[in-house]
Scaffold this active site. Structure first.
Site, mmCIF file in Angstrom:
data_model
loop_
_atom_site.group_PDB
_atom_site.id
_atom_site.type_symbol
_atom_site.label_atom_id
_atom_site.label_comp_id
_atom_site.label_asym_id
_atom_site.label_seq_id
_atom_site.Cartn_x
_atom_site.Cartn_y
_atom_site.Cartn_z
ATOM 1 N N GLU A 1 -59.035 80.132 53.162
ATOM 2 C CA GLU A 1 -59.669 79.976 54.478
ATOM 3 C C GLU A 1 -61.014 80.694 54.547
ATOM 4 O OE1 GLU A 1 -58.485 77.759 56.217
ATOM 5 O OE2 GLU A 1 -56.288 77.746 56.056
ATOM 6 N N HIS B 1 -56.157 85.929 60.395
ATOM 7 C CA HIS B 1 -55.376 84.693 60.545
ATOM 8 C C HIS B 1 -53.925 84.981 60.215
ATOM 9 C CE1 HIS B 1 -53.872 80.668 60.203
ATOM 10 N NE2 HIS B 1 -53.738 80.721 58.889
ATOM 11 N N HIS C 1 -49.627 75.672 63.212
ATOM 12 C CA HIS C 1 -50.023 76.437 62.022
ATOM 13 C C HIS C 1 -50.123 77.938 62.297
ATOM 14 C CE1 HIS C 1 -52.865 76.726 58.303
ATOM 15 N NE2 HIS C 1 -52.387 77.913 58.606
ATOM 16 N N GLU D 1 -50.334 92.547 79.889
ATOM 17 C CA GLU D 1 -51.389 92.973 78.962
ATOM 18 C C GLU D 1 -52.296 91.815 78.556
ATOM 19 O OE1 GLU D 1 -48.374 94.319 78.799
ATOM 20 O OE2 GLU D 1 -49.079 96.355 79.204
ATOM 21 N N HIS E 1 -49.620 83.576 60.854
ATOM 22 C CA HIS E 1 -48.715 82.497 61.256
ATOM 23 C C HIS E 1 -47.765 83.045 62.323
ATOM 24 C CE1 HIS E 1 -49.520 80.258 57.193
ATOM 25 N NE2 HIS E 1 -50.569 80.336 57.969
#
Ligand code: 2HA
Ligand code: ZN
Length: 220
Positions: A116, A140, A211, A170, A142
């Site tokens: 990525e 990033h 994703h 929050e 999952h």
């Protein structure tokens, strides 16, 4: 200074391990990058190799020319970062056009930076501009529950923003600008990098439907 003794490297490893313990990094899932401060580069410069070959990034990031990044390696497991950081993470340098990178440290068993990398660098370029250089971390993961939500809710920024804001007090404090959402796309390339970069102009968190998420911040 030894690279592994630097505070930014220790903080990077800690965050990766925290993410693993959240359950967000099955196998080689997820990736993390940090735009290294020039003064931090100087403290470790004597430990960097200049034998790496220049390799195309796949996107053009001229505003990141000459910058150094600490990033996770492609195919490496977050689980193993704390166990064997030199095999799992790498320091890369961007060339003077913002089109190629080369490896300066790490990945001692071979491999390259995260698949990525185009999205990470596009996001860094956007965030460096809109935050006046303050943002340095792109992450990033999952994120299981958010992924599940993308199978349930319409894939719209305002719907996800409202739903998440309502779930915990929050949330509006932590991401007051809301979250962006993009529909399913093939990961690991230029097209998804451009789409994510557009949303990062406005948001610090972007959901990739089915994703995971990308987030941006000033520090770990
Ligand atoms: O395998 O998470 O998006 C790393 C990824 C690709
Ligand atoms: Zn992913």
């Amino acid at each position: 200074m030894k690279v592994l003794d630097s505070k930014f490297v220790k903080d990077f490893i800690k965050m990766a391990d925290d993410g693993y313990h959240e359950g967000w990094h099955e196998r080689n899932g997820g990736n993390l990058s940090y735009r290294i401060r020039p003064e931090e580069v100087e403290t470790i410069r004597s430990r960097l190799s200049d034998r790496g070959e220049w390799t195309p990034i796949g996107v053009s990031v001229p505003d990141l020319a000459g910058e150094f990044f600490l990033v996770t390696g492609t195919g490496k497991y977050f689980r193993n970062i704390i166990v064997d950081p030199e095999a799992c993470i790498t320091i890369i340098e961007i060339d003077e056009k913002g089109e190629n990178y080369r490896i300066r440290w790490g990945l001692v068993e071979g491999g390259g930076p995260t698949s990525e990398l185009p999205t990470h660098l596009m996001n860094h370029e956007v965030k460096k501009r809109v935050s006046n250089g303050k943002h340095r971390v792109i992450y990033h993961a999952h994120t299981t529950n958010v992924i599940a939500l993308t199978f349930v809710l319409p894939l719209k920024d305002e719907i996800f923003t409202r739903e998440l804001w309502e779930m915990a007090t929050e949330c509006p404090v932590v991401f007051p600008d809301g979250v962006g959402v993009i529909g399913w796309m093939v990961p690991g390339g230029r097209k998804i990098a451009l789409e994510t970069g557009k949303l990062m102009e406005k948001y610090d968190a972007v959901i990739w439907a089915h994703h995971g998420m990308f987030c941006s911040g000033e520090n770990f």
